[in-house]
Design a protein around this motif. Structure first.
Motif, PDB file in Angstrom:
ATOM      1  N   GLY A  91       0.812  -1.219   0.000  1.00 59.86           N
ATOM      2  CA  GLY A  91       0.000   0.000   0.000  1.00 59.86           C
ATOM      3  C   GLY A  91       0.836   1.256   0.000  1.00 59.86           C
ATOM      4  N   ASN A  92       1.993   1.235  -0.666  1.00 61.24           N
ATOM      5  CA  ASN A  92       2.857   2.417  -0.792  1.00 61.24           C
ATOM      6  C   ASN A  92       3.188   3.061   0.552  1.00 61.24           C
ATOM      7  OD1 ASN A  92       2.852   2.091  -3.578  1.00 61.24           O
ATOM      8  ND2 ASN A  92       1.036   3.361  -3.821  1.00 61.24           N
ATOM      9  N   GLY A  93       3.359   2.275   1.594  1.00 65.33           N
ATOM     10  CA  GLY A  93       3.689   2.799   2.914  1.00 65.33           C
ATOM     11  C   GLY A  93       2.489   3.253   3.716  1.00 65.33           C
ATOM     12  N   GLU A  94       1.415   3.618   3.037  1.00 66.34           N
ATOM     13  CA  GLU A  94       0.230   4.106   3.743  1.00 66.34           C
ATOM     14  C   GLU A  94      -0.441   3.006   4.562  1.00 66.34           C
ATOM     15  OE1 GLU A  94      -1.453   7.643   0.959  1.00 66.34           O
ATOM     16  OE2 GLU A  94      -1.628   5.595   0.181  1.00 66.34           O
ATOM     17  N   LEU A  95      -0.407   1.804   4.056  1.00 60.29           N
ATOM     18  CA  LEU A  95      -0.999   0.669   4.767  1.00 60.29           C
ATOM     19  C   LEU A  95      -0.252   0.443   6.084  1.00 60.29           C
ATOM     20  CD1 LEU A  95      -3.307  -1.264   4.244  1.00 60.29           C
ATOM     21  CD2 LEU A  95      -1.721  -2.764   3.056  1.00 60.29           C
ATOM     22  N   ALA A  96       1.070   0.475   6.032  1.00 58.11           N
ATOM     23  CA  ALA A  96       1.885   0.317   7.242  1.00 58.11           C
ATOM     24  C   ALA A  96       1.659   1.484   8.205  1.00 58.11           C
ATOM     25  CB  ALA A  96       3.363   0.199   6.879  1.00 58.11           C
ATOM     26  N   ASP A  97       1.481   2.683   7.672  1.00 60.41           N
ATOM     27  CA  ASP A  97       1.226   3.843   8.534  1.00 60.41           C
ATOM     28  C   ASP A  97      -0.118   3.715   9.253  1.00 60.41           C
ATOM     29  OD1 ASP A  97       3.643   4.919   7.731  1.00 60.41           O
ATOM     30  OD2 ASP A  97       2.743   6.344   6.312  1.00 60.41           O
ATOM     31  N   LEU A  98      -1.145   3.240   8.541  1.00 60.67           N
ATOM     32  CA  LEU A  98      -2.452   3.036   9.162  1.00 60.67           C
ATOM     33  C   LEU A  98      -2.356   1.966  10.249  1.00 60.67           C
ATOM     34  CD1 LEU A  98      -5.517   3.556   9.331  1.00 60.67           C
ATOM     35  CD2 LEU A  98      -5.801   1.871   7.476  1.00 60.67           C
ATOM     36  N   GLN A  99      -1.641   0.897   9.962  1.00 60.03           N
ATOM     37  CA  GLN A  99      -1.457  -0.164  10.952  1.00 60.03           C
ATOM     38  C   GLN A  99      -0.711   0.373  12.168  1.00 60.03           C
ATOM     39  OE1 GLN A  99       1.486  -1.862  12.083  1.00 60.03           O
ATOM     40  NE2 GLN A  99       0.264  -3.248  13.318  1.00 60.03           N
ATOM     41  N   ALA A 100       0.324   1.185  11.955  1.00 58.32           N
ATOM     42  CA  ALA A 100       1.104   1.744  13.062  1.00 58.32           C
ATOM     43  C   ALA A 100       0.232   2.662  13.924  1.00 58.32           C
ATOM     44  CB  ALA A 100       2.320   2.496  12.525  1.00 58.32           C
ATOM     45  N   GLU A 101      -0.656   3.432  13.287  1.00 58.41           N
ATOM     46  CA  GLU A 101      -1.569   4.284  14.044  1.00 58.41           C
ATOM     47  C   GLU A 101      -2.448   3.419  14.950  1.00 58.41           C
ATOM     48  OE1 GLU A 101      -4.756   7.806  13.194  1.00 58.41           O
ATOM     49  OE2 GLU A 101      -5.122   5.893  12.173  1.00 58.41           O
ATOM     50  N   GLN A 102      -2.957   2.324  14.409  1.00 60.30           N
ATOM     51  CA  GLN A 102      -3.810   1.452  15.218  1.00 60.30           C
ATOM     52  C   GLN A 102      -3.018   0.770  16.335  1.00 60.30           C
ATOM     53  OE1 GLN A 102      -6.263  -1.082  12.800  1.00 60.30           O
ATOM     54  NE2 GLN A 102      -7.120   0.656  11.703  1.00 60.30           N
ATOM     55  N   GLU A 103      -1.790   0.419  16.062  1.00 62.86           N
ATOM     56  CA  GLU A 103      -0.938  -0.165  17.110  1.00 62.86           C
ATOM     57  C   GLU A 103      -0.770   0.826  18.260  1.00 62.86           C
ATOM     58  OE1 GLU A 103       1.352  -2.654  19.326  1.00 62.86           O
ATOM     59  OE2 GLU A 103       0.212  -3.192  17.532  1.00 62.86           O
ATOM     60  N   ARG A 104      -0.506   2.087  17.945  1.00 62.08           N
ATOM     61  CA  ARG A 104      -0.369   3.113  18.992  1.00 62.08           C
ATOM     62  C   ARG A 104      -1.661   3.250  19.798  1.00 62.08           C
ATOM     63  NH1 ARG A 104       2.367   5.519  14.812  1.00 62.08           N
ATOM     64  NH2 ARG A 104       0.611   6.787  14.176  1.00 62.08           N
ATOM     65  N   MET A 105      -2.789   3.237  19.102  1.00 65.49           N
ATOM     66  CA  MET A 105      -4.080   3.359  19.779  1.00 65.49           C
ATOM     67  C   MET A 105      -4.319   2.197  20.744  1.00 65.49           C
ATOM     68  SD  MET A 105      -6.555   4.496  16.691  1.00 65.49           S
ATOM     69  CE  MET A 105      -6.934   6.215  16.430  1.00 65.49           C
ATOM     70  N   MET A 106      -4.021   1.000  20.299  1.00 66.87           N
ATOM     71  CA  MET A 106      -4.262  -0.176  21.148  1.00 66.87           C
ATOM     72  C   MET A 106      -3.355  -0.156  22.378  1.00 66.87           C
ATOM     73  SD  MET A 106      -6.800  -1.599  19.702  1.00 66.87           S
ATOM     74  CE  MET A 106      -7.304  -0.038  18.983  1.00 66.87           C
ATOM     75  N   ARG A 107      -2.129   0.302  22.217  1.00 65.79           N
ATOM     76  CA  ARG A 107      -1.225   0.432  23.372  1.00 65.79           C
ATOM     77  C   ARG A 107      -1.727   1.524  24.323  1.00 65.79           C
ATOM     78  NH1 ARG A 107       4.985   0.037  21.259  1.00 65.79           N
ATOM     79  NH2 ARG A 107       4.776  -1.889  20.083  1.00 65.79           N
ATOM     80  N   GLN A 108      -2.281   2.585  23.755  1.00 63.93           N
ATOM     81  CA  GLN A 108      -2.777   3.706  24.559  1.00 63.93           C
ATOM     82  C   GLN A 108      -3.881   3.262  25.521  1.00 63.93           C
ATOM     83  OE1 GLN A 108      -3.857   7.045  22.108  1.00 63.93           O
ATOM     84  NE2 GLN A 108      -5.005   8.044  23.737  1.00 63.93           N
ATOM     85  N   ILE A 109      -4.689   2.288  25.109  1.00 65.09           N
ATOM     86  CA  ILE A 109      -5.772   1.827  25.990  1.00 65.09           C
ATOM     87  C   ILE A 109      -5.360   0.608  26.829  1.00 65.09           C
ATOM     88  CG2 ILE A 109      -7.634   2.837  24.633  1.00 65.09           C
ATOM     89  CD1 ILE A 109      -8.169   0.021  23.483  1.00 65.09           C
ATOM     90  N   GLY A 110      -4.077   0.256  26.750  1.00 66.02           N
ATOM     91  CA  GLY A 110      -3.564  -0.770  27.649  1.00 66.02           C
ATOM     92  C   GLY A 110      -3.388  -2.161  27.084  1.00 66.02           C
ATOM     93  N   LEU A 111      -3.571  -2.345  25.780  1.00 66.49           N
ATOM     94  CA  LEU A 111      -3.331  -3.666  25.198  1.00 66.49           C
ATOM     95  C   LEU A 111      -1.838  -3.876  24.988  1.00 66.49           C
ATOM     96  CD1 LEU A 111      -6.210  -3.907  22.574  1.00 66.49           C
ATOM     97  CD2 LEU A 111      -6.025  -5.122  24.738  1.00 66.49           C
ATOM     98  N   ALA A 112      -1.410  -5.109  25.116  1.00 66.85           N
ATOM     99  CA  ALA A 112       0.001  -5.445  24.916  1.00 66.85           C
ATOM    100  C   ALA A 112       0.386  -5.186  23.462  1.00 66.85           C
ATOM    101  CB  ALA A 112       0.242  -6.907  25.271  1.00 66.85           C
ATOM    102  N   PRO A 113       1.645  -4.838  23.223  1.00 65.65           N
ATOM    103  CA  PRO A 113       2.094  -4.614  21.844  1.00 65.65           C
ATOM    104  C   PRO A 113       1.985  -5.886  21.008  1.00 65.65           C
ATOM    105  CG  PRO A 113       3.775  -3.926  23.441  1.00 65.65           C
ATOM    106  CD  PRO A 113       2.700  -4.611  24.207  1.00 65.65           C
ATOM    107  N   GLU A 114       1.725  -5.693  19.745  1.00 65.52           N
ATOM    108  CA  GLU A 114       1.734  -6.818  18.802  1.00 65.52           C
ATOM    109  C   GLU A 114       3.190  -7.215  18.599  1.00 65.52           C
ATOM    110  OE1 GLU A 114       1.217  -9.754  16.892  1.00 65.52           O
ATOM    111  OE2 GLU A 114      -0.733  -8.773  16.825  1.00 65.52           O
TER     112      GLU A 114
END
Length: 178
Positions: A91-114
């Motif tokens: 996805g031309n880097g955008e797919l990885a950026d969207l995934q990284a945003e979601q990873e940050r969000m999940m960590r913010q609410i207390g889920l363990a890192p992927e």
């Protein structure tokens, strides 16, 4: 609570094209085309309170541009002990950026890192005790892969029920982009 993950829906015409790769591999459990998706963030089995937090924070996503994805070839996970056949996606880097945003969000609410590296893909088949030679023959026979491209303008929160892999998956919520 069901198992949750975020992902991208595969359009029906892309699913139909990918379904042409089903078959020809003894022992493979083929995923039904209606369950094809690209996982962005696996969340797992969580309680209702955490599920509410997940739904809420995903609604705060700042990603506002549709993303174009290209599916460009077949591959396997598992090396010498193959466990899945999949179609690679970029996805031309955008797919990885969207995934990284979601990873940050999940960590913010207390889920363990992927812990697994993000490799965008559509799982086509799950493999258990399938001969690596049969997998190699399957891959060699499907060496020509016409690229498939689509643009998505939302990601979804999926749930899955306890089953033997590959669905059924249910869309619990959708989050528009753009």
């Amino acid at each position: 609570m069901p198992r949750l993950f975020t992902g991208i829906e595969i359009p029906p015409e892309i699913g139909l094209a990918l379904s042409a790769y089903r078959g020809g591999l003894p022992g493979a459990r083929w995923i039904d085309p209606e369950n094809y998706h690209i996982t962005l963030r696996f969340i797992g089995d969580i309680d209702e309170r955490m599920a509410d937090d997940v739904c809420s924070i995903l609604g705060d996503s700042r990603w506002r541009e549709p993303i174009t994805v290209t599916i460009e070839g077949l591959d396997t996970f598992g090396g010498g002990k193959p466990r899945a056949v999949f179609a690679r996606a970029t996805g031309n880097g955008e797919l990885a950026d969207l995934q990284a945003e979601q990873e940050r969000m999940m960590r913010q609410i207390g889920l363990a890192p992927e812990t697994r590296k993000f490799i965008p893909h559509v799982t086509l088949a799950r493999l258990k005790n399938v001969s690596p030679i049969d997998v190699a023959d399957y891959m060699a026979a499907r060496g020509h892969f016409a690229k498939l491209t689509f643009t998505f303008d939302r990601f979804v929160l999926y749930s899955s029920r306890a089953s033997v892999g590959g669905g059924p998956y249910v869309i619990e919520a959708a989050y528009p982009l753009g």
